[in-house]
Scaffold this active site. Structure first.
Site, PDB file in Angstrom:
ATOM      1  CG  LEU A 123      31.139  43.106  44.582  1.00 45.79           C
ATOM      2  CD1 LEU A 123      30.112  44.041  44.001  1.00 45.79           C
ATOM      3  CD2 LEU A 123      30.913  41.699  44.080  1.00 45.79           C
ATOM      4  NE  ARG A 124      39.418  47.547  44.730  1.00 49.43           N
ATOM      5  CZ  ARG A 124      39.328  48.267  45.829  1.00 49.43           C
ATOM      6  NH1 ARG A 124      39.809  47.805  46.945  1.00 49.43           N
ATOM      7  NH2 ARG A 124      38.770  49.446  45.797  1.00 49.43           N
ATOM      8  N   GLY A 125      37.638  41.450  44.369  1.00 49.51           N
ATOM      9  CA  GLY A 125      38.179  40.132  44.059  1.00 49.51           C
ATOM     10  C   GLY A 125      37.614  39.597  42.756  1.00 49.51           C
TER      11      GLY A 125
ATOM     12  CB  THR B 222      41.091  41.545  40.661  1.00 50.23           C
ATOM     13  OG1 THR B 222      40.761  42.736  41.332  1.00 50.23           O
ATOM     14  CG2 THR B 222      42.548  41.533  40.308  1.00 50.23           C
TER      15      THR B 222
ATOM     16  CG  ASP C 251      40.933  45.068  48.887  1.00 50.97           C
ATOM     17  OD1 ASP C 251      40.857  43.911  48.466  1.00 50.97           O
ATOM     18  OD2 ASP C 251      40.040  45.913  48.777  1.00 50.97           O
TER      19      ASP C 251
END
Lengths: 542, 334
Positions: free
Chosen positions: B272-274, B277, B191
């Site tokens: 929420l990193r998706g 990014t 991740d």
């Protein structure tokens, strides 16, 4: 590999030592290997000898602690890699992935120009690390008798060839031919054809020619590509064609013919058991996998400090070292803010660490189990895999059916591979339980030697009917299985028996007791329940 | 030593090259993970990247490459703090490295020769404001991985040991490469990588021949080869530099944000990193293309590399996550 072919590889390496990277020599110690090692003198000398347990400071350079303390001035050692042009790594089959990775890095960077690895592995899974063999052109196997020892490479010829090498012409179709050979042998790596090209060049120079000829390509392909092959090319030409007339000079029309001939040449030198290898590892020599080994000086629960040599691989326990040095200060003339420390005072930090676990799934794929539960067993293993993945366990897969047991997957952390192998597992045939247990025990022993703790998970319905020698003899099959399970107990390997039969079987519970393992009847279980049972049992054990 | 193989001379592997260029444009995207077989040019691309990156301004001799004189950590003893340009650091983190080498530790040399208690900076210090490259990242030992995760998250390296108490900034772009057949990465580390690409050998024979030709020319005719590719490398570098400038003026429309959110929702990407990014990658890609706003084309192009490693694992799906992302992208952005 015959002697003259092995020395030819060495000669080519001597002609272009940096371009070809090196050679892996697989041989057990003996007169043949000794004779061959003498021939290594043709490589750029002097050579340094490396061994797998070497620490970073002596390899890559660093502080020379003993010297520094003795002389009182800061002394650095240069590191072997920078000092010598050629390096010989002994016992390469014992080389750990981290050392291999760093040597590979040095090879990429060009600080390590020529490497010869001596691989004494006995089994297929004991081999030099793939990260290194990938970066060396040749793989030389010496399984010869003493009488086969022949001539050593000729240094005069090598020097002559070296002079010819820079002006050598490369015909346009050479690279195309080599690429096509690689594709038909299932070689993906771009390093392989480059090595083949350079070997062909060196061979042409050795012959004293001014351009690469088909015979050079043929020899180079046999020497550099055969051991990398992952599949056999389609054989549409009968083998006799190989003895065809000497090659006519290459012209565009002949390209097709040339390729076929070269393919034949490679095939005759393919290692034995290639097909088995493909089945087991998917890729010849594809590394030993992960394997965070138990090591005593990095992590885990601290243990009392021990005397030892300070190197890049361990940590100095400063307090303990000073404490050891303190009582001697008067004798050594220290004091007034100066403490005199000697190498014998060094205390090294030590930790105790739980080693990684390997779950060895031993799956009954026989007719009786296949009909009833094989699909369910597969589902259970998949669920357990997800669990094992979360816990960072390694997983091995063994199936027994018909007359014998097969290792479908040596221990790995790769979920994808395990799933693929499992999905492809067919069912049917007899139940060679003893063979399955034996295979599982062998794998358990291997992984234990690598510092992991194995646990055998057996999924069967227990109707053993094939004995170890492959005969269909029910009483003998049972007694064989009993004998093996007793051995598993003696070796102290953890085990769990999952009974897949319709009713709990008395025989299996006895078998589990004989292995000192856990017995778990899973009548009419669904895959979820089964994986729950194993997870719970594993938790009890830890 | 020989100069590394030029980045622009790498045949094919467009995904890998693009992902590296995107992180060079916007380092906050958070690194690249390259998975593929041996001999597909993974490490070649990383080594080539170093030559491509624009230079940074840093205090000369500062172990953590500080940008301004006042940023130099207090434990560094330096007389004059001259600022000059230097190449962006690309630091190798080899397998089997000790914790001391990574975080830094008591400087044994100084302790022994001068009796001083000094800090010897580790790899994390050297990689600050640059790249940290881990080959065979999937074989890295767990305790080093934990350490990296911690630092990557906080952007600061804290050393508390052997009587030292030191902290220094450590912000780096993590680049990892590995062979998936040899083991997998923990989801936590997975991740952490902004982008993830799979590389395979070129499929056409023409490409394969070209690979060998260029490599052979690089080795046998080094000087001429480097001169030949210098201009192309310079072009990519200028593109990266101008994209860095225009990055801040790019418009992010609401419809683009909606697209991104819909995509991640449909894929069930954790956290929420998706989304973040994907947004950053799409923006960097738009800047690289010299466009003025993020459009669907940009999102479509970078969605697989930004999302494929964030999906929940489905043990029964063998198609590969990249294909799954591509399917959903076609659905949502139809």
């Amino acid at each position: 590999m015959p002697w003259d072919r092995a020395t030819l590889a060495l000669t080519l390496l001597a002609i272009d030592p940096t371009g070809l990277g090196g050679a892996n020599i697989r041989a057990r110690t003996g007169p043949v290997r000794d004779a061959f090692l003498e021939a290594l003198a043709v490589l750029p000398s002097p050579a340094s000898k490396l061994h797998p347990a070497m620490d970073d400071d002596s390899l890559f350079g660093g502080l020379d602690l003993t010297r520094t303390l003795q002389t009182g001035t800061l002394t650095q050692n240069k590191g072997l890699l920078r000092q010598y042009p050629t390096h010989v790594l002994t016992m390469a089959d014992r080389c750990e992935p981290d050392l291999a990775a760093r040597l590979a890095m040095a090879m990429d960077a060009g600080t390590l120009q020529t490497l010869v690895t001596l691989d004494e592995g006995a089994d297929a899974d004991e081999a030099a690390p793939a990260a290194l063999t990938e970066r060396m052109a040749f793989h030389i196997t010496l399984d010869l008798a003493t009488r086969d020892i022949g001539l050593l490479p000729d240094e005069v010829e090598i020097t002559r060839a070296q002079r010819l090498l820079p002006s050598l012409a490369t015909p346009d179709d050479t690279i195309m031919t080599l690429s096509q050979i690689c594709i038909s042998l299932g070689i993906d790596s771009a390093r392989a054809p480059i090595f083949a090209l350079r070997a062909a060049r060196a061979h042409a120079a050795l012959r004293g020619d001014t351009a690469i000829a088909p015979q050079d390509i043929e020899t180079a392909a046999a020497l550099t590509l055969a051991h990398r092959a992952t599949m056999l090319p389609p054989t549409d030409l009968p083998p006799e064609e190989q003895e065809a007339d000497p090659a006519p000079p290459p012209s565009p029309q002949d390209i097709g013919q040339l390729e076929d001939r070269v393919l034949e040449a490679v095939m005759t030198h393919l290692p034995e058991g290639l097909l088995d290898q493909i089945k087991v590892t998917g890729r010849l020599g594809s590394g030993s996998g992960a394997g965070a080994k138990h090591r005593g000086n990095r992590r885990g629960r601290p243990k009392p400090a021990r005397p030892g040599r300070f190197s890049g691989r361990n940590r100095l326990d400063l307090m303990a070292t000073l404490r050891t040095a303190a009582p001697w200060q008067k004798l050594r003339g220290g004091g007034q803010g100066h403490i005199k420390v000697q190498p014998s005072d060094f205390r090294i930090k030590q930790y105790e660490d739980k080693s990684d676990r390997v779950l060895i799934f031993t799956v009954d794929a026989s007719g009786s189990a296949a009909m009833a539960r094989l699909a369910e067993a597969k589902g259970a293993v998949e669920l357990l895999l997800a669990d094992a993945y979360a816990r960072r366990d390694h997983v091995g897969l063994i199936a027994f059916r018909g007359e014998a047991a097969d290792t479908l997957l040596p221990p790995t952390r790769s979920l994808v591979q395990t799933k693929r192998r499992l999905a492809a597992l067919p069912g049917g045939g007899g139940t060679p339980l003893a063979a399955g247990l034996l295979e599982a025990m062998a794998m358990a022993e291997t992984t234990r030697r690598q510092g992991m703790s194995p646990c055998i998970v057996i999924l069967t319905d227990g109707r053993a009917n094939i004995a170890l020698d492959g005969t269909a003899d029910r009483p003998k099959a049972c007694s064989d299985a009993d004998a093996v399970s007793a051995q598993i107990r003696t070796n102290g390997i953890d085990s769990i028996v999952l009974d897949l039969g319709n009713r709990p079987s008395r025989y299996l519970s006895e078998l589990a007791a004989r292995m000192d393992g856990m017995y778990m009847p899973v009548p009419r279980a669904d895959a979820h329940k089964m994986s729950g049972a194993v997870s719970a049992a594993l938790k009890d054990q830890t | 030593m020989k100069q590394p193989f030029p980045f622009s001379a790498i045949v094919g592997q467009d995904d890998m090259k693009l992902s590296m260029i995107l992180t060079a444009i916007d380092p906050t995207i958070g690194g690249v993970l390259v998975f593929g077989d041996r001999g597909t040019g993974k490490s070649t691309a990383v080594r080539a990247l170093a030559a491509l990156l624009p230079q940074i301004q840093r205090v000369e001799g500062c172990p953590v490459n500080s940008e301004k004189a006042e940023d130099v950590p207090v434990w560094v003893e330096m007389a004059d703090k001259k600022i000059s340009a230097a190449p962006t650091p690309v630091v190798d983190l080899p397998l089997g490295v000790t914790e001391d080498r990574v975080t830094g530790a008591l400087d044994i040399e100084k302790a022994l020769s001068n009796g001083e208690k000094a800090f010897q900076p580790g790899l994390l210090a050297r990689a600050n404001r640059g790249y940290l490259y881990i080959d065979e990242v999937n074989l890295l030992e767990d305790h080093i991985v934990d350490l990296l995760l911690d630092v990557a998250q906080s952007g600061e390296n804290v050393v508390e040991r052997e009587g030292l108490s030191i902290r220094h900034p450590s912000r780096f772009v993590l680049v990892g490469s590995g062979n998936p057949e040899e083991g997998e990465l923990r989801p936590q580390l997975l991740d952490r990588f902004g982008l993830s690409v799979d590389v395979t050998s070129p499929t056409t024979i023409e490409d394969r021949v070209e690979v060998i030709k260029r490599r052979d020319a690089y080795e046998t005719d080094h000087e001429a080869f480097m001169v030949r590719w210098k201009a192309e490398n310079a072009l990519v570098r200028t593109q990266i530099e101008s994209a860095r400038q225009s990055l801040h003026h790019l418009k992010t429309t609401d419809s683009a944000l909606t697209d991104i959110a819909a995509l991640c929702l449909k894929l069930g990407a954790d956290g929420l990193r998706g989304e973040l990014t994907l947004l950053k990658a799409a923006r960097a890609f738009a800047a690289y293309r010299d466009d003025t706003a993020i459009g669907r084309d940009h999102i479509r192009a970078v969605a697989p590399m930004a999302l494929r490693h964030r999906l929940r694992r489905d043990p029964l799906d063998d198609a590969g996550s990249g294909a799954r992302v591509a399917r959903v992208v076609e659905d949502v952005l139809a």
